[in-house]
Structure formats: C-alpha cells, structure tokens
Write an enzyme that holds these catalytic residues in place. Structure first.
Site, short mmCIF file in Angstrom:
data_model
loop_
_atom_site.label_atom_id
_atom_site.label_comp_id
_atom_site.label_asym_id
_atom_site.label_seq_id
_atom_site.Cartn_x
_atom_site.Cartn_y
_atom_site.Cartn_z
CG ASN A 128 -1.90 1.25 1.44
OD1 ASN A 128 -1.93 1.91 0.23
ND2 ASN A 128 -2.73 1.23 2.36
CB SER A 155 9.62 12.02 -4.61
OG SER A 155 8.39 12.20 -4.73
CB ALA A 213 10.04 10.35 6.03
CE LYS A 266 12.25 8.98 -3.50
NZ LYS A 266 13.57 8.37 -3.97
CE1 TYR A 317 9.23 7.22 -2.80
CE2 TYR A 317 7.44 9.10 -3.22
CZ TYR A 317 8.62 8.21 -3.58
OH TYR A 317 9.17 8.45 -4.83
#
Length: 238
Positions: A82, A130, A146, A148, A144
């Site tokens: 997920n 990102s 954190a 990036k 994600y």
C-alpha cells in the site's frame, strides 16, 4: 530522440543505478547517444548491500580508471503493498523498508564513489528525490515523504561537503511519472481521479520518463558546472 549533435558526455564514465527501466533507462539512453561511442556494462547487484555496491564501483574503476557521473536512481514508493498507507496503517517493517530502499542505496553508492571523485578532483552526482519530499503528495505515505525529504537534505549536505573537491551534487524531485511500474498503478485508478490529477497540473499531463531524464542529464553535464546543492522540481508546474 536525444540530439546526437551534442557531445556533453564524450569520454565520460557514468554509473547509473536502476538503469534497467524508467527514468534511469531514459537517462542512460541520452548519455549513450551523446557519448560519441564507447561501451556499456550491466551489473546485477543489490543496491542495499554494501559488498555488492563496493564490488560494482571497484570494477568500474578497475576498468575505466574513474567515475565522472553517479546517478542514484534506486528508490520508489511501491516497495510496500500500500504505497499510500496512512501513518496508522504503516507497520514498522514497512516504514523501514521504504526508508532503506530510498535512502540507504543512495548513501552506499555515494560512500563508495566519492573517494574516487575526490581523487579526480571532479564529479557529478544526481540523486532522485520526489515532490513527496516537499510534503506535496496527497497519495504518498509518510514513510516515502520522509525518505525523499531525506534525499533532499542529503543532497544539500553533500554539496557543502564535496564542493571544495570539485564535485557537484544535485537532485530532481519528480511528480508522478509514467514509468512502466507507475503506469500499471495509474491505469488501475478510477478515471475521475486520473482526470483530476491531470487537471491539477498546469501543463495538463503527467510526466514521461524522458521529461525527468532531460533534467537529470543537464545536472550530470558540464552545462551545470556552477549548480550544486539544488533539488529541481520536475512537476509540470504542479
């Protein structure tokens, strides 16, 4: 197609992690087209294992004597089932997986390559952050974001450390990009959500890998000799 009249990468040695597909493959194709010949090698290695990374870097240096460009492309959000999990849905294991996949591989390649670039007195490093690292993605997990955000901070810090050695360190922060991996997730979303995402982008489309690769290759080239510590948002204005 890349403009083959360019020769930005003639005589350069580039090491690209994650070059089998997506943005890194598109970047590799540009570099190959502008290198004016030369050769390419493919390595099968785990970017999260220091012994694998060190072995790849050692082999490249043994063969060519130097590494001019490092593009750190390993990473992504879909390492967990997920990718948009909320903080209460994430497990500790998933949190760690996302951080390792995005941060540790980048660190390990930088750790292995930087001593050679310092010896050369030059080098270009391009990291993959990102737009999620800016806190601007409603569909990404906090893990994600954190990870990036960490890439953005690492890029700034490495630029400060390595600038005196003649090494440029920069990053791109893409929005959703239709790589093969992401396209599968994108096409599975309801049409209404896809239309809303496109409508919220001033350029009215999602990025293709070449859109990101063009910026990666700018940062990896002599055209960006006086650019360092920068993360460029490549988002179509979103």
């Amino acid at each position: 197609m890349p403009d083959q009249s360019f020769a930005r990468f003639r005589g350069k040695v580039a090491l690209i992690s994650g070059a089998a597909d997506g943005i890194c493959r598109a970047s590799a194709e540009i570099i190959a087209a502008e290198a004016g010949g030369g050769e390419h090698l493919a390595y099968c290695a785990n970017s999260l294992k220091q012994e694998d990374v060190d072995a790849v870097v050692a082999d490249v240096v043994d063969r060519y004597g130097r590494i001019d460009i490092l593009i750190n492309g390993v990473g992504g959000s879909t390492i967990i089932a997920n990718a948009g999990a909320t903080v209460d849905e994430l497990t500790m294991e998933e949190w760690q997986q996302v951080l390792d996949f995005n941060l540790s591989g980048t660190f390990l390649f930088c750790h292995a390559v930087v001593p050679h670039m310092i010896r050369q007195g030059s080098g270009k490093i391009v990291n993959f952050a990102s737009i999620a690292g800016r806190g601007k993605s409603a569909t990404s997990s906090s893990a994600y974001s954190a990870a990036k955000g960490g890439i953005i901070a690492m890029t700034t810090k490495l630029a400060l450390e390595l600038g005196p050695a003649g090494i440029n360190v920069n990053a791109i922060a893409p929005s959703a990009t239709l790589t093969n991996r992401i396209r599968r997730h994108w096409e599975g979303r309801p049409a209404e959500l896809r239309e809303r995402a496109v409508a919220s982008t001033p350029l009215r489309r999602l990025a293709e890998p070449i859109d990101q690769a063009n910026v990666v290759c700018f940062l990896a080239s002599s055209h960006a000799d006086f650019v360092t510590g920068v993360t460029i948002d490549v988002t179509g204005g979103a």
